[in-house]
Design a protein around this motif. Sequence first.
Motif: not given
Length: 239
Positions: A84-100
């Motif tokens: 339900e928080n899928e829209e935050l993928v880019g937010y975490y990517a911008d902080a340096g995370f890799v999303a599976l």
Amino acid sequence: MAEATRCDVAGVVVTCPPLSWISTIPGLSDDHRRRLAQRVVEASAVAVSEEFRGRRLGRHLLQRAAREAREQGYRVVLGTLLKENEELVGYYADAGFVALPPGEPLYLVDPLGMVLCRPSSARVRQLWMPLHPQVAVQRVAAPSGGSVQAIAGALAPPEHAPERVIHHADGSATFEGGGQRMTVPAPALRLLESVRGQQVTDAEVRAAAAEAIRYGFEPLIAAQLRKSSGMTLGALFGR
């Protein structure tokens, strides 16, 4: 935690080792679990007060948490993101995370040769961020067969691992570390390599756990020894 004033909290992030996962991994000794908890940390409960959103405060908190974790010796930081928080993928990517992808397990390569799996579900994306230059992704054999992309270098070798290995023309090798030096003959080295490459199941690791504790081995190594030799550790070591 970020504070707007002496009494207002603008944002918060909680970091701690993922003990709920580490405690359930089959076939690990207590010392092995302790080393894992000293190298892998999880960021959770990221929250920013509504009046302070849009100022990149959450990104700042995550990056500060990662920096402090790195200074404490952690090599990788994990996280999760609900569907339900899928829209935050880019937010975490911008902080340096890799999303599976949603539902994809996360795999870590252990220095002892075990591939550690952190399961997921269709509602969850797993996140990870490297904190050490040796951390990288590589393709390895999966515990259930086939191959998977796994995070390597997140777990430092045990303290007793050799600092230097010298391979000789006759097939032998010399191991140096801790002020000591030992040369292993070629036949013994081939035996050690065959044991290390021996594939074992989770059930075989669990079956070897009691003997592993008795003889001071990691359960994985004990299972590999038992399977490659066809003998129990008691029969192998004569006690």
